[in-house]
Scaffold this active site. Structure first.
Site, mmCIF file in Angstrom:
data_model
loop_
_atom_site.group_PDB
_atom_site.id
_atom_site.type_symbol
_atom_site.label_atom_id
_atom_site.label_comp_id
_atom_site.label_asym_id
_atom_site.label_seq_id
_atom_site.Cartn_x
_atom_site.Cartn_y
_atom_site.Cartn_z
ATOM 1 N N HIS A 70 -2.194 0.520 8.786
ATOM 2 C CA HIS A 70 -0.862 1.072 8.525
ATOM 3 C C HIS A 70 -0.950 2.281 7.603
ATOM 4 O O HIS A 70 -0.359 3.338 7.877
ATOM 5 C CB HIS A 70 0.029 -0.023 7.914
ATOM 6 C CG HIS A 70 1.386 0.449 7.518
ATOM 7 N ND1 HIS A 70 2.539 0.042 8.146
ATOM 8 C CD2 HIS A 70 1.792 1.331 6.550
ATOM 9 C CE1 HIS A 70 3.579 0.647 7.598
ATOM 10 N NE2 HIS A 70 3.161 1.425 6.618
ATOM 11 N N GLU A 71 -1.704 2.132 6.495
ATOM 12 C CA GLU A 71 -1.780 3.230 5.513
ATOM 13 C C GLU A 71 -2.507 4.440 6.101
ATOM 14 O O GLU A 71 -2.085 5.591 5.895
ATOM 15 C CB GLU A 71 -2.463 2.764 4.230
ATOM 16 C CG GLU A 71 -1.733 1.654 3.477
ATOM 17 C CD GLU A 71 -0.255 1.900 3.284
ATOM 18 O OE1 GLU A 71 0.162 3.071 3.165
ATOM 19 O OE2 GLU A 71 0.507 0.916 3.265
ATOM 20 N N GLY A 108 0.835 -1.186 0.000
ATOM 21 C CA GLY A 108 0.000 0.000 0.000
ATOM 22 C C GLY A 108 0.869 1.235 0.000
ATOM 23 O O GLY A 108 2.102 1.150 0.126
ATOM 24 N N HIS A 168 -0.534 6.747 8.248
ATOM 25 C CA HIS A 168 0.266 7.762 7.539
ATOM 26 C C HIS A 168 -0.489 9.089 7.433
ATOM 27 O O HIS A 168 0.122 10.159 7.422
ATOM 28 C CB HIS A 168 0.621 7.288 6.131
ATOM 29 C CG HIS A 168 1.782 6.348 6.067
ATOM 30 N ND1 HIS A 168 3.068 6.716 6.425
ATOM 31 C CD2 HIS A 168 1.876 5.058 5.665
ATOM 32 C CE1 HIS A 168 3.890 5.691 6.244
ATOM 33 N NE2 HIS A 168 3.188 4.666 5.785
ATOM 34 N N CYS A 183 7.683 -0.681 5.817
ATOM 35 C CA CYS A 183 7.121 0.542 5.241
ATOM 36 C C CYS A 183 8.107 1.074 4.215
ATOM 37 O O CYS A 183 9.320 1.100 4.464
ATOM 38 C CB CYS A 183 6.903 1.574 6.344
ATOM 39 S SG CYS A 183 6.234 3.139 5.747
ATOM 40 N N LEU A 184 7.589 1.514 3.086
ATOM 41 C CA LEU A 184 8.462 2.038 2.039
ATOM 42 C C LEU A 184 9.165 3.322 2.481
ATOM 43 O O LEU A 184 10.164 3.705 1.881
ATOM 44 C CB LEU A 184 7.658 2.279 0.757
ATOM 45 C CG LEU A 184 6.963 1.033 0.189
ATOM 46 C CD1 LEU A 184 6.168 1.387 -1.056
ATOM 47 C CD2 LEU A 184 7.953 -0.078 -0.097
ATOM 48 N N GLN A 244 3.514 9.931 1.727
ATOM 49 C CA GLN A 244 4.791 9.263 1.434
ATOM 50 C C GLN A 244 5.438 9.771 0.160
ATOM 51 O O GLN A 244 6.636 9.542 -0.053
ATOM 52 C CB GLN A 244 4.600 7.744 1.336
ATOM 53 C CG GLN A 244 4.199 7.106 2.658
ATOM 54 C CD GLN A 244 4.122 5.608 2.530
ATOM 55 O OE1 GLN A 244 3.076 5.069 2.210
ATOM 56 N NE2 GLN A 244 5.232 4.922 2.752
HETATM 57 NI NI NI Z 1 4.054 2.797 5.312
#
Ligand code: NI
Length: 169
Positions: free
Chosen positions: A134-135, A39, A138, A92-93, A44
């Protein structure tokens, strides 16, 4: 991680089906696919809006995970459907090369709009519920390391999982 844009509360989207929103979603999709993400949230990539995308048929970074439908979720609201939480590894990216053990609600309802502003809601469990939490974190300026209860369970992916020979994020 460390960029102040990841620590802000994102603004709601007020205009749907616009070229700008479509361009943002395309950019997010390209980024997520390129990095094998499960995701991605708009902050981000430096965009201060309540937009997340998620979903995959198979994800090499979470190779045991069940598929999640490809989803655009805008202005989301999450409601846990049980008190129960479970801990599992997350990455996480925006925190490349690392994994941590994060508690999440196991069942929840999410509501929001798609890219055209059409309202929808779903009740989900397990990894799908984890990814959504998680998303959406953010959008509240929360990165998963901020939720780890036991920091001895936070580390480099290739050190934590040396046998898997997996990617380093
Ligand atoms: Ni993330």
């Amino acid at each position: 991680m460390g960029d102040p844009r990841l620590l802000q509360r994102a603004r709601p989207v007020t205009e749907f089906a616009t070229p700008a929103l479509r361009a943002l979603l395309q950019d997010m999709t390209d980024t997520m696919i390129h990095l094998d993400g499960a995701g991605l949230a708009a902050p981000q990539i430096g965009v201060d809006l309540q937009v997340v995308i998620f979903g995959f048929d198979f994800n090499p970074r979470y190779s045991h995970a069940e598929p999640i439908p490809h989803t655009v979720l805008i202005n989301p609201q999450l409601t846990p459907l049980a008190e129960e939480q479970a801990e599992d590894w997350e990455g996480c990216l925006s925190v490349p090369g690392m994994r941590g053990m994060v508690p999440r609600y196991t069942r929840l309802r999410y509501r929001g709009c798609d890219a055209d502003g059409v309202f929808f809601e779903r009740e989900v469990a397990d990894f799908h519920a984890r990814v959504v939490q998680h998303e959406c974190d953010h959008l509240a300026g929360i990165l998963y390391p901020m939720r780890i209860r036991d920091l001895s369970r936070f580390g480099f992916t290739d050190v934590l999982f040396p046998d898997k020979g997996v990617a380093t994020d």
